[in-house]
Scaffold this active site. Structure first.
Site, PDB file in Angstrom:
ATOM      1  N   GLU A  41       0.847  -1.191   0.000  1.00 48.09           N
ATOM      2  CA  GLU A  41       0.000   0.000   0.000  1.00 48.09           C
ATOM      3  C   GLU A  41       0.891   1.253   0.000  1.00 48.09           C
ATOM      4  OE1 GLU A  41      -3.607   1.916   2.695  1.00 48.09           O
ATOM      5  OE2 GLU A  41      -2.087   0.682   3.689  1.00 48.09           O
ATOM      6  N   LYS A 113      -9.648   1.816  -2.295  1.00 48.33           N
ATOM      7  CA  LYS A 113      -9.829   1.309  -0.935  1.00 48.33           C
ATOM      8  C   LYS A 113     -11.194   1.720  -0.386  1.00 48.33           C
ATOM      9  CE  LYS A 113      -7.327   1.367   3.513  1.00 48.33           C
ATOM     10  NZ  LYS A 113      -6.152   1.955   4.202  1.00 48.33           N
ATOM     11  N   CYS A 154      -5.148  -3.112   2.962  1.00 43.98           N
ATOM     12  CA  CYS A 154      -4.841  -2.840   4.364  1.00 43.98           C
ATOM     13  C   CYS A 154      -6.044  -2.933   5.297  1.00 43.98           C
ATOM     14  CB  CYS A 154      -4.133  -1.491   4.477  1.00 43.98           C
ATOM     15  SG  CYS A 154      -3.221  -1.251   6.022  1.00 43.98           S
TER      16      CYS A 154
END
Length: 275
Positions: A41, A113, A154
């Site tokens: 990330e 995300k 994440c």
């Protein structure tokens, strides 16, 4: 059998320095026989100071890291799962965006995300990702040289519904690139990675940031490859950046799904109520 490579990074505040690290890793991964490279990330820029970061967050078409990765992927004939870059959206807002790049350099898929890291830890660390970034809405999977790849980033790992959706798509592999904090990594990283692999009966590949960064944060590292049974095939540790390799056998997916057909056995949930 498919060979993959993971780049564990200590990304800094200069995109061009980070770019050079990724481009070298693409060449080394190709020379090492990998069909695909996975990066963490925010591999192109890791900078918690918004004022300093702003000039470096540009639209896709102007992003020097993305352009160079596309060129290197084509040159070395290797696919790349670019964990995420900070990019400017057409509406001027920012996205934390993953890219899947083919061995010909084309962009195969994008994923923004979904879950923003807005937390206050007992260590005193406070994060508000939603102040700067706009959350994505779409579940994304893409065909790659190592099978159907599901995308996540994440903090997404804490939201099983996303991985349920990727499991229903019958993904062979799920990417979870990360910049996990050290405290949360020590407590939860390994167990959640293994859980996501087991739930989806899929390989999980998680390239991670590691160590102390220029912007003052510290990340946990431990880039992982986990098989569909939950066995850890590669753990790159929490000390140093570097390139790691693992071999994954997609036949293992079918073996696990025959033994424990949890994807086939799932039923829709009834109405929830508390008595």
């Amino acid at each position: 059998m498919h060979r993959i490579a993971l780049l564990q990074m200590t990304s800094g505040i200069d995109p061009l320095t980070n770019r050079d690290t990724i481009v070298r890793a693409i060449a080394d991964a190709g020379e090492g026989g990998a069909a695909m490279l996975f990066t963490p990330e925010m591999c192109g820029l890791l900078d918690r100071k918004r004022e300093r970061a702003t000039p470096n967050i540009v639209p896709e078409a102007d992003n020097p890291v993305l352009m160079s990765v596309q060129e290197a992927a084509c040159e070395h004939k290797i696919a790349v799962a670019l964990g995420s870059l900070a990019v400017e959206r057409p509406d001027g807002k920012w996205a934390n965006r993953s890219f899947v790049i083919g061995a010909d350099g084309t962009i195969i898929a994008r994923y923004d995300k979904m879950h923003m890291f807005d937390v206050d830890l007992e260590t005193g660390e406070s994060w508000r990702e939603s102040i700067a970034y706009e959350a994505g809405d779409d579940v994304v999977a893409a065909d790659t040289p190592i099978g159907l790849l599901g995308l996540s980033i994440c903090y997404d790992i804490r939201f099983p519904a996303l991985y349920d959706a990727l499991g229903r798509l019958k993904c062979d592999v799920i990417a979870i690139p990360a910049a996990f904090t050290a405290p949360t990594g020590k407590a939860h990283w390994h167990i959640m990675q293994r859980a996501r692999a087991i739930e989806a009966s899929a390989f999980v590949i998680s390239a991670a940031q590691v160590g102390k960064h220029e912007d003052g944060r510290e990340t946990y590292g431990h880039s992982l490859v986990v098989d569909p049974w939950g066995e850890v095939l590669l753990d790159m540790g929490g000390e140093e950046a570097g390139l790691g390799f693992a071999d994954i056998d997609l036949e293992r997916i079918a073996q696990v799904r025959r033994q424990l057909p949890s994807l086939a056995n799932r039923r829709p949930l009834g109405r929830a109520s508390a008595k």
